[in-house]
Design an enzyme around this catalytic site. Structure first.
Site, PDB file in Angstrom:
ATOM      1  N   GLU A   1      27.260 -45.856 -25.960  1.00  0.00           N
ATOM      2  CA  GLU A   1      28.549 -45.129 -25.364  1.00  0.00           C
ATOM      3  C   GLU A   1      29.326 -44.548 -26.286  1.00  0.00           C
ATOM      4  O   GLU A   1      30.588 -44.736 -25.826  1.00  0.00           O
ATOM      5  CB  GLU A   1      29.011 -46.075 -24.203  1.00  0.00           C
ATOM      6  CG  GLU A   1      28.260 -46.538 -23.113  1.00  0.00           C
ATOM      7  CD  GLU A   1      28.859 -47.318 -21.924  1.00  0.00           C
ATOM      8  OE1 GLU A   1      29.986 -47.720 -22.407  1.00  0.00           O
ATOM      9  OE2 GLU A   1      28.357 -47.303 -20.825  1.00  0.00           O
TER      10      GLU A   1
ATOM     11  N   HIS B   1      32.270 -52.397  -9.310  1.00  0.00           N
ATOM     12  CA  HIS B   1      33.156 -53.597  -9.789  1.00  0.00           C
ATOM     13  C   HIS B   1      34.252 -54.088  -9.191  1.00  0.00           C
ATOM     14  O   HIS B   1      34.472 -55.367  -9.027  1.00  0.00           O
ATOM     15  CB  HIS B   1      33.031 -53.470 -11.253  1.00  0.00           C
ATOM     16  CG  HIS B   1      31.840 -53.335 -12.170  1.00  0.00           C
ATOM     17  ND1 HIS B   1      31.824 -53.052 -13.474  1.00  0.00           N
ATOM     18  CD2 HIS B   1      30.503 -53.871 -11.882  1.00  0.00           C
ATOM     19  CE1 HIS B   1      30.899 -53.212 -14.049  1.00  0.00           C
ATOM     20  NE2 HIS B   1      30.022 -53.343 -13.020  1.00  0.00           N
TER      21      HIS B   1
ATOM     22  N   ARG C   1      25.706 -41.919 -22.247  1.00  0.00           N
ATOM     23  CA  ARG C   1      25.251 -43.290 -21.456  1.00  0.00           C
ATOM     24  C   ARG C   1      26.477 -43.491 -20.179  1.00  0.00           C
ATOM     25  O   ARG C   1      25.998 -44.138 -19.496  1.00  0.00           O
ATOM     26  CB  ARG C   1      25.229 -44.159 -22.625  1.00  0.00           C
ATOM     27  CG  ARG C   1      24.700 -45.634 -21.957  1.00  0.00           C
ATOM     28  CD  ARG C   1      24.295 -46.535 -22.980  1.00  0.00           C
ATOM     29  NE  ARG C   1      24.126 -47.802 -22.179  1.00  0.00           N
ATOM     30  CZ  ARG C   1      23.129 -48.705 -22.577  1.00  0.00           C
ATOM     31  NH1 ARG C   1      22.559 -48.692 -23.910  1.00  0.00           N
ATOM     32  NH2 ARG C   1      22.855 -49.915 -22.011  1.00  0.00           N
TER      33      ARG C   1
ATOM     34  N   ASN D   1      27.034 -45.308 -15.363  1.00  0.00           N
ATOM     35  CA  ASN D   1      28.101 -46.154 -14.811  1.00  0.00           C
ATOM     36  C   ASN D   1      28.368 -45.457 -13.429  1.00  0.00           C
ATOM     37  O   ASN D   1      29.374 -46.202 -12.741  1.00  0.00           O
ATOM     38  CB  ASN D   1      29.069 -46.315 -15.530  1.00  0.00           C
ATOM     39  CG  ASN D   1      28.806 -47.199 -16.701  1.00  0.00           C
ATOM     40  OD1 ASN D   1      28.232 -48.016 -16.690  1.00  0.00           O
ATOM     41  ND2 ASN D   1      29.543 -46.848 -17.954  1.00  0.00           N
TER      42      ASN D   1
ATOM     43  N   HIS E   1      25.305 -56.841  -6.645  1.00  0.00           N
ATOM     44  CA  HIS E   1      25.475 -55.648  -7.430  1.00  0.00           C
ATOM     45  C   HIS E   1      25.205 -54.108  -6.962  1.00  0.00           C
ATOM     46  O   HIS E   1      25.935 -53.589  -6.845  1.00  0.00           O
ATOM     47  CB  HIS E   1      24.881 -55.925  -8.721  1.00  0.00           C
ATOM     48  CG  HIS E   1      25.334 -55.118  -9.778  1.00  0.00           C
ATOM     49  ND1 HIS E   1      26.532 -54.745 -10.313  1.00  0.00           N
ATOM     50  CD2 HIS E   1      24.595 -54.160 -10.334  1.00  0.00           C
ATOM     51  CE1 HIS E   1      26.480 -53.672 -10.922  1.00  0.00           C
ATOM     52  NE2 HIS E   1      25.231 -53.434 -11.011  1.00  0.00           N
TER      53      HIS E   1
ATOM     54  N   LYS F   1      22.217 -53.767 -22.715  1.00  0.00           N
ATOM     55  CA  LYS F   1      23.440 -54.428 -22.492  1.00  0.00           C
ATOM     56  C   LYS F   1      23.537 -55.655 -22.081  1.00  0.00           C
ATOM     57  O   LYS F   1      22.785 -55.825 -21.319  1.00  0.00           O
ATOM     58  CB  LYS F   1      24.357 -53.560 -21.403  1.00  0.00           C
ATOM     59  CG  LYS F   1      25.105 -52.067 -21.819  1.00  0.00           C
ATOM     60  CD  LYS F   1      25.434 -51.381 -20.642  1.00  0.00           C
ATOM     61  CE  LYS F   1      26.725 -50.287 -20.909  1.00  0.00           C
ATOM     62  NZ  LYS F   1      27.103 -49.701 -20.007  1.00  0.00           N
TER      63      LYS F   1
ATOM     64  N   HIS G   1      29.752 -47.599 -10.466  1.00  0.00           N
ATOM     65  CA  HIS G   1      30.043 -48.788 -10.936  1.00  0.00           C
ATOM     66  C   HIS G   1      31.712 -49.174 -11.219  1.00  0.00           C
ATOM     67  O   HIS G   1      32.261 -50.419 -11.067  1.00  0.00           O
ATOM     68  CB  HIS G   1      29.802 -49.062 -12.467  1.00  0.00           C
ATOM     69  CG  HIS G   1      28.138 -49.340 -12.465  1.00  0.00           C
ATOM     70  ND1 HIS G   1      27.220 -48.392 -12.095  1.00  0.00           N
ATOM     71  CD2 HIS G   1      27.393 -50.275 -12.694  1.00  0.00           C
ATOM     72  CE1 HIS G   1      26.000 -48.777 -11.993  1.00  0.00           C
ATOM     73  NE2 HIS G   1      25.992 -50.327 -12.521  1.00  0.00           N
TER      74      HIS G   1
ATOM     75  N   GLU H   1      20.211 -48.241  -7.301  1.00  0.00           N
ATOM     76  CA  GLU H   1      20.105 -47.838  -8.790  1.00  0.00           C
ATOM     77  C   GLU H   1      19.051 -46.908  -8.880  1.00  0.00           C
ATOM     78  O   GLU H   1      19.052 -46.108  -9.799  1.00  0.00           O
ATOM     79  CB  GLU H   1      19.946 -48.966  -9.831  1.00  0.00           C
ATOM     80  CG  GLU H   1      20.873 -50.148  -9.804  1.00  0.00           C
ATOM     81  CD  GLU H   1      22.057 -49.788 -10.452  1.00  0.00           C
ATOM     82  OE1 GLU H   1      22.114 -48.636 -10.982  1.00  0.00           O
ATOM     83  OE2 GLU H   1      22.809 -50.392 -10.984  1.00  0.00           O
TER      84      GLU H   1
ATOM     85  N   ARG I   1      23.236 -66.081 -35.166  1.00  0.00           N
ATOM     86  CA  ARG I   1      23.450 -64.603 -35.380  1.00  0.00           C
ATOM     87  C   ARG I   1      22.524 -63.725 -35.173  1.00  0.00           C
ATOM     88  O   ARG I   1      22.256 -62.711 -35.610  1.00  0.00           O
ATOM     89  CB  ARG I   1      23.996 -64.430 -37.071  1.00  0.00           C
ATOM     90  CG  ARG I   1      25.212 -65.169 -37.525  1.00  0.00           C
ATOM     91  CD  ARG I   1      25.705 -64.987 -38.557  1.00  0.00           C
ATOM     92  NE  ARG I   1      26.805 -65.655 -38.956  1.00  0.00           N
ATOM     93  CZ  ARG I   1      26.946 -66.810 -39.444  1.00  0.00           C
ATOM     94  NH1 ARG I   1      25.858 -67.424 -40.075  1.00  0.00           N
ATOM     95  NH2 ARG I   1      28.331 -67.203 -39.851  1.00  0.00           N
TER      96      ARG I   1
ATOM     97  N   LYS J   1      16.900 -43.634 -17.447  1.00  0.00           N
ATOM     98  CA  LYS J   1      17.596 -44.613 -18.552  1.00  0.00           C
ATOM     99  C   LYS J   1      17.038 -44.307 -19.692  1.00  0.00           C
ATOM    100  O   LYS J   1      18.089 -44.550 -20.815  1.00  0.00           O
ATOM    101  CB  LYS J   1      17.352 -45.921 -17.915  1.00  0.00           C
ATOM    102  CG  LYS J   1      18.586 -46.806 -18.636  1.00  0.00           C
ATOM    103  CD  LYS J   1      19.025 -47.996 -17.830  1.00  0.00           C
ATOM    104  CE  LYS J   1      20.232 -48.732 -18.564  1.00  0.00           C
ATOM    105  NZ  LYS J   1      20.611 -49.833 -17.823  1.00  0.00           N
TER     106      LYS J   1
END
Length: 366
Positions: free
Chosen positions: A237, A253, A242, A246, A267, A143, A249, A185, A121, A227
């Site tokens: 988000e 993606h 935020r 993206n 990527h 993330k 992206h 990036e 946990r 960032k």
């Protein structure tokens, strides 16, 4: 040493940036090692290039390390590898006071952070990014995720690192293609809300790729500062701020999905093509000056990055690519928000984009 704070109310942490930092990593991590031991996760490439020196540095500081090696590339971000990693952590008798170290690129950081989030946990973890893309993007912000059959990063959680250590000198070990992918990036931060930084990237591109240490350090620091600022304003988000990170992206993606989440398209390369597509689509909608769209494409091309579907090795038509987008985790009520632009440094989130029109654009964009 440049120290960049990430000011989150529940889990603040610092990002350290310094050339040669890895040579002193043992002293830095001593307080993070329970019973003078660290659990280190890496991949096959980093295990060969960096891990021996890293382990020796820890040893000189009186720290032992047990390490787990993932396959290199996106294959390392799967359910199978997550099971292997969590089983190994339990075999190592991981405790909630252990700091798990992610030593590698974005794949290593993503799966290690996710495993740290779910094991017992929740355990803290430390990010030590070894690729440019991970240094300026994925190591910062919390993330974490793995890929699934339905798409990229669809299974994950927000789990902030306890510390991020960035050594720009390690970039000298990267193949040119890896360096180029990370540069996409960096450019992204200029495109989001900092046209002066976009100009910096354009003016210093040759020096960056020639290995100028000052230019590389400036690019990394300014990217991380951007960032950190955006993440602190919208950690999970909730407000939409935020989501600006993206940019490129949603398109990207889909391109990665079409190329099988493989080394056919890194990527960062997918993000580069995605940003070029986002700006050209913004021009098509009459939102963005055509000159800005051309400047974005030109800079990415100068860096050796793909800017079109064909350059990215994508053969799918627009409808097929839009079908990939429908699996995007940002889908809500049948609508997919898109990052569009009113110009360089003026990105915004649009929630009224028609996917049929996106498909038609992709079929017509050559």
């Amino acid at each position: 040493m440049t120290v960049i704070p990430v000011d989150l109310s529940n889990s603040p942490y610092d990002i350290h940036v310094r050339a040669g930092l890895l040579a002193d990593v043992g002293a830095i991590l001593r307080s993070y090692a329970r019973d003078s031991r660290l659990l280190v996760v890496t991949d096959e490439n980093v295990a060969h290039a960096v891990l021996p020196q890293f382990a020796a540095t820890l040893s000189s500081a009186g720290i032992s390390c047990a390490h787990f090696i993932l396959p290199a590339g996106e294959a390392g971000k799967s359910w199978v590898q997550l099971e292997r990693l969590t089983d190994w952590l339990l075999e190592q008798h991981v405790e909630r006071s252990d700091h798990i170290v992610a030593l590698g690129g974005g794949v290593v950081g993503d799966i290690t952070g996710f495993a740290a989030h779910i094991i017992k946990r929740g355990c803290p973890f430390v990010q030590i990014p070894t690729t440019l893309l991970a240094q300026v993007d994925s190591s910062v912000g919390g993330k974490t995720a793995i890929n699934s059959a339905a798409g990229k990063n669809l299974v994950g959680a927000f789990h902030q690192p306890a510390l991020v250590l960035i050594d720009p000198e390690i970039l000298s070990t990267l193949p040119t293609r890896q360096l180029t992918a990370g540069f996409a990036e960096i450019v992204k931060y200029g495109l989001i809300d900092d046209p002066a930084f976009f100009a910096f990237c354009a003016d210093n591109l040759d020096s960056f790729f020639a290995g100028d240490p000052d230019i590389r350090a400036q690019a990394i620091i300014r990217s991380v500062q951007s960032k950190a600022r955006i993440v602190a304003a919208d950690e999970t988000e909730r407000t939409g701020t935020r989501a600006l990170l993206n940019l490129g992206h949603t398109f990207g993606h889909a391109l990665e999905a079409d190329t099988g989440f493989s080394d056919r398209l890194f990527h960062g390369e997918a993000v580069a093509a995605g940003m070029a597509l986002a700006f050209r689509y913004s021009v098509r909608l009459g939102l963005c000056p055509a000159d800005d769209g051309m400047r974005v494409t030109a800079l990415l091309k100068r860096a050796g990055l793909p800017t079109t579907l064909s350059e990215a090795g994508v053969t799918a038509n627009g409808a097929a690519l839009v079908d990939y987008m429908r699996h995007d985790k940002k889908m809500s009520g049948g609508t997919l928000p898109f990052l569009l632009a009113r110009g360089i440094g003026h990105t915004f989130l649009s929630k009224d984009v028609a996917l049929d029109d996106v498909a038609a654009f992709l079929d017509s964009d050559v």
